[in-house]
Write a protein that holds these residues in place. Structure first.
Motif, mmCIF file in Angstrom:
data_model
loop_
_atom_site.group_PDB
_atom_site.id
_atom_site.type_symbol
_atom_site.label_atom_id
_atom_site.label_comp_id
_atom_site.label_asym_id
_atom_site.label_seq_id
_atom_site.Cartn_x
_atom_site.Cartn_y
_atom_site.Cartn_z
ATOM 1 N N GLN A 28 0.897 -1.407 -0.082
ATOM 2 C CA GLN A 28 -0.045 0.037 -0.077
ATOM 3 C C GLN A 28 1.031 1.089 0.001
ATOM 4 O O GLN A 28 0.609 2.447 -0.670
ATOM 5 C CB GLN A 28 -0.872 -0.091 1.222
ATOM 6 C CG GLN A 28 -1.893 1.109 1.176
ATOM 7 C CD GLN A 28 -2.648 1.138 0.043
ATOM 8 O OE1 GLN A 28 -3.433 0.301 -0.058
ATOM 9 N NE2 GLN A 28 -3.071 2.431 -0.582
ATOM 10 N N LYS A 31 2.050 2.112 -3.548
ATOM 11 C CA LYS A 31 0.766 2.652 -4.184
ATOM 12 C C LYS A 31 0.576 4.159 -3.772
ATOM 13 O O LYS A 31 0.385 5.184 -4.627
ATOM 14 C CB LYS A 31 -0.473 1.785 -3.930
ATOM 15 C CG LYS A 31 -0.570 0.468 -4.582
ATOM 16 C CD LYS A 31 -1.825 -0.101 -4.308
ATOM 17 C CE LYS A 31 -1.916 -1.655 -4.845
ATOM 18 N NZ LYS A 31 -3.198 -2.205 -4.327
ATOM 19 N N GLU A 34 3.197 6.520 -5.403
ATOM 20 C CA GLU A 34 2.742 6.999 -6.700
ATOM 21 C C GLU A 34 1.756 7.980 -6.698
ATOM 22 O O GLU A 34 1.913 8.908 -7.447
ATOM 23 C CB GLU A 34 2.135 5.846 -7.282
ATOM 24 C CG GLU A 34 3.270 4.636 -7.855
ATOM 25 C CD GLU A 34 2.437 3.538 -8.258
ATOM 26 O OE1 GLU A 34 1.513 3.545 -9.118
ATOM 27 O OE2 GLU A 34 2.989 2.282 -8.315
#
Length: 190
Positions: A28, A31, A34
């Motif tokens: 996570q 992610k 990003e």
């Protein structure tokens, strides 16, 4: 008036280990890193600076790549050392250091000591990149202590609201804080 913008980026979620230096981001966390990169993609960053801790570096790697900048490691932007040993009651200890800024456990840092270290590093950044846009990958406690130096409203309660990651943009005229803007964060958004 020449303004300097500093985006303080609290690292994304990491998988806990006792290895503070090398602990990396979770699935996570990657992610969310990003998303950090996407949110800051419009920022023409003059410098990307990070704590030496892997999770902070990994959180700002994408924005460094987009800006074609090497990440400058600054040891003094590392997280505050609460205790050199794993503490049995983290919550009690963290409350205590915020209630009494000079309190510390043997081998750890008080709020006063950690804040002095963080502010010295931060002021060097302001001086070296005056008039620029800077991204700093860092940690919740030291980030809050830095912000608290400029404005007392950034305190223990504020720290408790921080998510992983979290981004605050601080705008300075010389060394005077003139604006704080939350770009991303709080527990509801993560």
């Amino acid at each position: 008036m020449i303004l300097t913008n500093v985006c303080l980026v609290r690292h994304a979620h990491s998988v806990y280990t006792t290895d503070e230096l090398d602990r990396g981001l979770s699935k996570q966390g990657f992610k969310d890193a990003e998303k950090v990169s996407d949110l800051l993609s419009g920022l023409d960053a003059d410098a990307i600076i990070s704590s030496p801790y892997n999770r902070a570096i990994q959180t700002v790697q994408g924005i460094a790549k987009k800006n074609k900048k090497a990440i400058i490691i600054n040891e003094d932007l590392r997280e505050r050392l609460l205790s050199p040993e794993k503490t049995a009651d983290f919550n009690r200890l963290i409350h205590k250091v915020w209630e009494n800024p000079s309190f510390y456990v043997e081998g750890g840092e008080s709020n006063e000591v950690a804040q002095r270290r963080g502010i010295a590093a931060f002021q060097t950044v302001l001086s070296n990149f005056h008039g620029g846009n800077i991204v700093i990958g860092t940690h919740g406690n030291i980030m809050t202590l830095i912000m608290n130096y400029f404005d007392a409203q950034y305190d223990f309660k504020f720290w408790q609201t921080l998510s992983m990651p979290n981004i605050y943009q601080l705008t300075f005229d010389q060394d005077q804080l003139i604006n704080v803007h939350r770009i991303w964060g709080d527990r509801e958004q993560s």
